[in-house]
Design an enzyme around this catalytic site. Structure first.
Site, PDB file in Angstrom:
ATOM      1  N   VAL A  63       1.137   8.941  -5.941  1.00 39.23           N
ATOM      2  CA  VAL A  63       2.038   8.525  -7.020  1.00 39.23           C
ATOM      3  C   VAL A  63       1.949   9.532  -8.157  1.00 39.23           C
ATOM      4  CG1 VAL A  63       2.690   6.678  -8.586  1.00 39.23           C
ATOM      5  CG2 VAL A  63       1.681   6.124  -6.367  1.00 39.23           C
ATOM      6  N   LYS A 104       6.714   7.969  -5.769  1.00 40.04           N
ATOM      7  CA  LYS A 104       5.750   7.609  -4.737  1.00 40.04           C
ATOM      8  C   LYS A 104       6.087   8.447  -3.515  1.00 40.04           C
ATOM      9  CE  LYS A 104       4.045   3.518  -4.193  1.00 40.04           C
ATOM     10  NZ  LYS A 104       3.852   2.079  -3.897  1.00 40.04           N
ATOM     11  N   ASP A 113       0.733  -8.295  -0.158  1.00 36.95           N
ATOM     12  CA  ASP A 113      -0.433  -7.700  -0.813  1.00 36.95           C
ATOM     13  C   ASP A 113      -0.416  -8.026  -2.305  1.00 36.95           C
ATOM     14  OD1 ASP A 113      -2.837  -6.351  -0.841  1.00 36.95           O
ATOM     15  OD2 ASP A 113      -1.935  -4.373  -1.069  1.00 36.95           O
TER      16      ASP A 113
END
Length: 243
Positions: A2, A17, A111
């Site tokens: 990133v 990213k 996540d």
């Protein structure tokens, strides 16, 4: 990878990213990276980091997204310990709203953890990020048998057991995040990956109000219900949690 960058066309700071070269050569990794971009771009909400563009340079695919000036919730908890009740409720409600928007698009984050909840500027407005593990609910084409994706301390039991998951796995993870904000520590800790996964699947953490007496019993009960081992025993939607 990133990077902080500047978009010369619009003269604004953005975040890039980039898929690392070693992964870019893997067709599965590339497909997952594209999936992340599509998943995140499909969600337009104040509490989700927006995707501006998806492109490729020298064989490396990359995503252009909003640069969020602030810090992740994980740093906030690490520096401050347990958060005040008002902060737990505000951050929790905003995270739930972002998840509700993703779930409405048929997406599972997979996540949800303090490191993926960014707190923007001094107002600490929530921006949910990193849909790198997100899947369309009806898409199994990118999943490999035996693969474990996610962060164990905040992972739902069905995800830890590599079973089929739906949006309620994100709700379990949100319960773990609320627990961490309310108590200053994650609910499932162990000396190894296996130890953590066993606790996720087989043990109940001490109630949040017992770890931190400042946590009201009603909030402790909400957190415990979110962290129920069986999805049917949890709240059934992120919108309900936000309300």
């Amino acid at each position: 990878i990133v990077l902080k960058a500047r978009d010369p066309a619009l003269n604004r700071v953005v975040a890039l990213k980039i898929l690392p070269p070693a992964l870019a050569a893997n067709s599965l990794a590339r497909a997952r990276f594209v999936r992340e971009a599509r998943a995140a771009a499909a969600v337009v909400h104040d509490h989700v980091v927006p995707i501006f563009a998806v492109d490729e340079y020298a064989g490396l695919p990359f995503i252009v997204m909003q640069f969020v000036q602030g810090r992740p919730l994980s740093e906030r908890i690490r520096d401050s310990g347990a958060l005040r009740l008002e902060e737990v409720l505000r951050i929790g409600a905003q995270t739930a709203a972002g998840l509700a928007a993703a779930h409405a698009q048929g997406l599972i984050h997979r996540d949800v953890k303090p490191g993926n909840i960014l707190l923007e500027n001094s107002i600490e407005r929530v921006k949910l990020t990193d849909f790198g593990l997100a899947r369309a609910v009806d898409d199994a084409g990118l999943t490999r048998t035996g693969e474990l994706a996610g962060t164990p301390e905040f992972m739902a039991p069905e995800q830890a057991n590599n079973e089929t998951v739906d949006h309620r796995a994100d709700l379990f993870s949100l319960g773990c995040v609320l627990y961490a904000m309310a108590t200053g520590c994650s609910p499932f800790q162990g000396g190894s990956l296996v130890a953590v996964l066993r606790k996720v699947c087989d043990t109940e953490p001490p109630p949040a109000h017992e770890v931190n007496p400042a946590v009201p019993r009603w909030l402790s009960d909400i957190i415990a219900r979110l962290m129920a081992k069986f999805p049917a025993a949890r709240f059934q939607s992120a919108r309900e949690i936000g309300d």
